[in-house]
Design a protein around this motif. Structure first.
Motif, mmCIF file in Angstrom:
data_model
loop_
_atom_site.group_PDB
_atom_site.id
_atom_site.type_symbol
_atom_site.label_atom_id
_atom_site.label_comp_id
_atom_site.label_asym_id
_atom_site.label_seq_id
_atom_site.Cartn_x
_atom_site.Cartn_y
_atom_site.Cartn_z
ATOM 1 N N TYR A 276 -18.369 -2.127 1.753
ATOM 2 C CA TYR A 276 -17.218 -1.316 1.332
ATOM 3 C C TYR A 276 -16.239 -2.242 0.619
ATOM 4 O O TYR A 276 -15.889 -3.305 1.153
ATOM 5 C CB TYR A 276 -16.507 -0.689 2.538
ATOM 6 C CG TYR A 276 -17.403 0.114 3.446
ATOM 7 C CD1 TYR A 276 -17.376 1.507 3.429
ATOM 8 C CD2 TYR A 276 -18.273 -0.522 4.340
ATOM 9 C CE1 TYR A 276 -18.199 2.242 4.273
ATOM 10 C CE2 TYR A 276 -19.101 0.206 5.179
ATOM 11 C CZ TYR A 276 -19.062 1.588 5.135
ATOM 12 O OH TYR A 276 -19.872 2.315 5.968
ATOM 13 N N VAL B 253 -12.553 -2.063 -0.752
ATOM 14 C CA VAL B 253 -11.365 -1.208 -0.705
ATOM 15 C C VAL B 253 -10.114 -2.062 -0.827
ATOM 16 O O VAL B 253 -10.105 -3.244 -0.471
ATOM 17 C CB VAL B 253 -11.317 -0.410 0.617
ATOM 18 C CG1 VAL B 253 -12.438 0.618 0.685
ATOM 19 C CG2 VAL B 253 -11.402 -1.343 1.834
ATOM 20 N N GLN C 35 -3.865 2.970 -3.756
ATOM 21 C CA GLN C 35 -5.002 2.546 -2.953
ATOM 22 C C GLN C 35 -6.297 3.046 -3.593
ATOM 23 O O GLN C 35 -6.395 4.205 -4.005
ATOM 24 C CB GLN C 35 -4.859 3.057 -1.524
ATOM 25 C CG GLN C 35 -3.707 2.372 -0.806
ATOM 26 C CD GLN C 35 -3.804 2.501 0.687
ATOM 27 O OE1 GLN C 35 -4.853 2.819 1.238
ATOM 28 N NE2 GLN C 35 -2.698 2.261 1.368
ATOM 29 N N ARG D 231 -10.854 2.286 -4.156
ATOM 30 C CA ARG D 231 -12.131 1.780 -3.662
ATOM 31 C C ARG D 231 -13.036 1.551 -4.870
ATOM 32 O O ARG D 231 -12.786 2.071 -5.973
ATOM 33 C CB ARG D 231 -12.779 2.783 -2.725
ATOM 34 C CG ARG D 231 -13.057 4.121 -3.421
ATOM 35 C CD ARG D 231 -13.942 5.008 -2.645
ATOM 36 N NE ARG D 231 -14.129 6.317 -3.280
ATOM 37 C CZ ARG D 231 -15.309 6.780 -3.636
ATOM 38 N NH1 ARG D 231 -16.389 6.042 -3.481
ATOM 39 N NH2 ARG D 231 -15.414 7.979 -4.160
ATOM 40 N N ILE E 114 -8.184 6.514 -3.762
ATOM 41 C CA ILE E 114 -8.393 7.166 -2.473
ATOM 42 C C ILE E 114 -7.886 8.599 -2.579
ATOM 43 O O ILE E 114 -6.809 8.850 -3.118
ATOM 44 C CB ILE E 114 -7.651 6.424 -1.350
ATOM 45 C CG1 ILE E 114 -8.111 4.962 -1.271
ATOM 46 C CG2 ILE E 114 -7.830 7.132 -0.017
ATOM 47 C CD1 ILE E 114 -9.581 4.776 -1.042
ATOM 48 N N TYR F 75 -17.553 5.827 2.013
ATOM 49 C CA TYR F 75 -17.435 4.924 0.868
ATOM 50 C C TYR F 75 -18.503 3.827 0.914
ATOM 51 O O TYR F 75 -18.409 2.834 0.203
ATOM 52 C CB TYR F 75 -16.054 4.267 0.843
ATOM 53 C CG TYR F 75 -14.898 5.217 0.586
ATOM 54 C CD1 TYR F 75 -15.078 6.428 -0.079
ATOM 55 C CD2 TYR F 75 -13.604 4.872 0.985
ATOM 56 C CE1 TYR F 75 -14.009 7.271 -0.333
ATOM 57 C CE2 TYR F 75 -12.531 5.723 0.732
ATOM 58 C CZ TYR F 75 -12.736 6.919 0.086
ATOM 59 O OH TYR F 75 -11.660 7.759 -0.167
ATOM 60 N N TYR G 104 -7.715 1.670 7.932
ATOM 61 C CA TYR G 104 -8.729 0.626 7.987
ATOM 62 C C TYR G 104 -9.244 0.448 9.413
ATOM 63 O O TYR G 104 -8.565 0.769 10.376
ATOM 64 C CB TYR G 104 -8.119 -0.703 7.508
ATOM 65 C CG TYR G 104 -8.068 -0.862 6.010
ATOM 66 C CD1 TYR G 104 -7.667 0.186 5.189
ATOM 67 C CD2 TYR G 104 -8.398 -2.066 5.410
ATOM 68 C CE1 TYR G 104 -7.616 0.036 3.820
ATOM 69 C CE2 TYR G 104 -8.350 -2.232 4.041
ATOM 70 C CZ TYR G 104 -7.954 -1.170 3.244
ATOM 71 O OH TYR G 104 -7.903 -1.331 1.895
#
Length: 394
Positions: A64, A66, A73, A75, A85, A98, A143
């Motif tokens: 991932y 991110v 934010q 990814r 996001i 993700y 997270y």
């Protein structure tokens, strides 16, 4: 040098949207398309992921990428696109997916756009990231918090590396600041060829065993899944809130009777304790209240370090001297000989263990571990590629 504290200020928790889950704040490092769509990132840097665990097949490992870009934010998708996001990314189970799978065999080639963030790896099971609304009404990401038993990822074997990549270059590290779980190394090529994070043979077991062998730290070992950093252990009730109290008292008593000198790039600061406060004169004035054990472990609170180039570095040196327990014995800081670190029975045995297990002696065992260049951090202003290797579990 861009330190971890500057690089990853964006990764500090801006809010808590669920039990123990950090909500990551954005950092302005570029731009996402105005229409919010995923875009191929400018300056994409090749990322190679190599599975050398010897314990997990490629098919059971997911990656991932991110973080934050342009105040939003984001990814990274498997094809290298940068996507914001979105709340709509949550599936029927309430979590996003993700995950980027590794290639069926051999190495996996991905790319990193301009952004600041983390490369997470999950072994055996996927991670559950949840898209939520932050305090400003923007889509944000919760997270994993592997040190919180109520976290949906608590039982998932996972870890991460951190980075900031922008027009100035790539700045990255392997981190144990929050926990240690998956052995990994990063190699950065470009104007130089640098590697950090590699463990000595049997290094993972050595960390678990060393921490488990110290009674005060033993509760931080979670089966064979991870070792929680003592600061998070303190918050979880697994570590004594007054662990460093006697050492802190001794330091304050010592420097009530003599000067403490701290040298930074700004110059030499001279400090003395008076009225319960450690006050410095020099290129600037700085004053520090007596810290708590939690302040020492998190390098925060009374030891918070602003990025001002003057008082911040003094706080960083103090934090490192407390964690390495060199402050009482050495009145001129920072100390630079690793043989003098962690020599007392009352010390940060977690940081001691992760340093002892790395091939180059460098690790991020606490937030100010970059003082005197003992952190598993590398940078390149002309990067050509980065490699993340999941190294042997044995």
């Amino acid at each position: 040098m861009i330190t971890r504290r500057r690089m990853f200020a964006s990764l500090a928790a801006a809010a808590v949207a669920g039990p123990g889950l950090a909500l990551v704040a954005p950092r302005a490092l570029g731009a996402v398309a105005p229409d919010g769509s995923g875009t191929k990132a400018a300056g994409a840097l090749p990322l190679t992921v190599s599975n050398s665990t010897g314990a997990y097949a490629n098919s059971s490992i997911h990656v991932y990428i991110v973080g934050n870009q342009g105040g939003q934010q984001v990814r990274v998708t498997a094809d290298g696109a940068l996507a914001p996001i979105a709340l709509s990314d949550n599936g029927s189970d309430g979590f996003t997916d993700y995950a980027i799978p590794l290639a069926s065999s051999g190495e996996t080639t991905l790319s990193i756009p301009y952004m600041s963030g983390r490369i997470y790896v999950a072994l055996g099971s996927k991670l559950k990231f949840k898209a939520v609304t932050d305090g400003a009404g923007n889509a944000a990401l919760q997270y994993p918090a592997g040190w919180v038993t109520s976290d949906p990822n608590y039982d998932v074997l996972h870890d991460c590396a951190e980075f900031t990549y922008n027009a100035a270059g790539m700045f990255c590290n392997t981190t144990m600041v929050d926990m240690f779980s998956v052995p990994m190394a990063i190699r950065l090529t470009g104007s130089a060829d640098q590697t950090t994070g590699t463990l000595v043979p049997g290094g993972r077991d050595k960390v678990f065993s060393a921490v488990r062998a110290v009674d005060a730290f033993a509760p931080l070992v979670v089966d064979d899944v991870r070792v929680i950093a003592p600061g998070h252990g303190l918050d979880a009730g697994l570590f004594a809130k007054d662990y460093f109290a006697s050492y802190i008292d001794e330091a304050w008593s010592t420097y009530a009777g003599k000067n403490l000198t701290i040298t930074t790039n700004a110059g030499a600061f001279t400090g003395r304790v008076g009225g319960g406060t450690l006050s410095f004169t020099g290129p600037a004035t700085a004053a520090f209240a007596k810290p708590s054990t939690r302040d020492v472990l998190f390098c925060d609170g009374a030891l918070a370090a602003p990025n001002d180039g003057t008082t911040g570095p003094v706080a960083a040196v103090l934090g490192a001297a407390f964690n390495r327990t060199t402050l009482v014995s050495t009145a001129s800081q920072p100390t630079t000989d690793p043989a003098s670190f962690y020599r007392t029975s009352l010390t940060n045995h977690y940081a001691k263990a992760v340093h002892a297990a790395t091939a180059d002696g460098k690790a991020y065992g606490f937030a100010f571990d970059d003082v005197a260049d003992f952190a598993s951090y590398i940078q390149d202003t002309a990067p050509a590629g980065i490699r993340l290797t999941l190294t042997s579990f044995s």
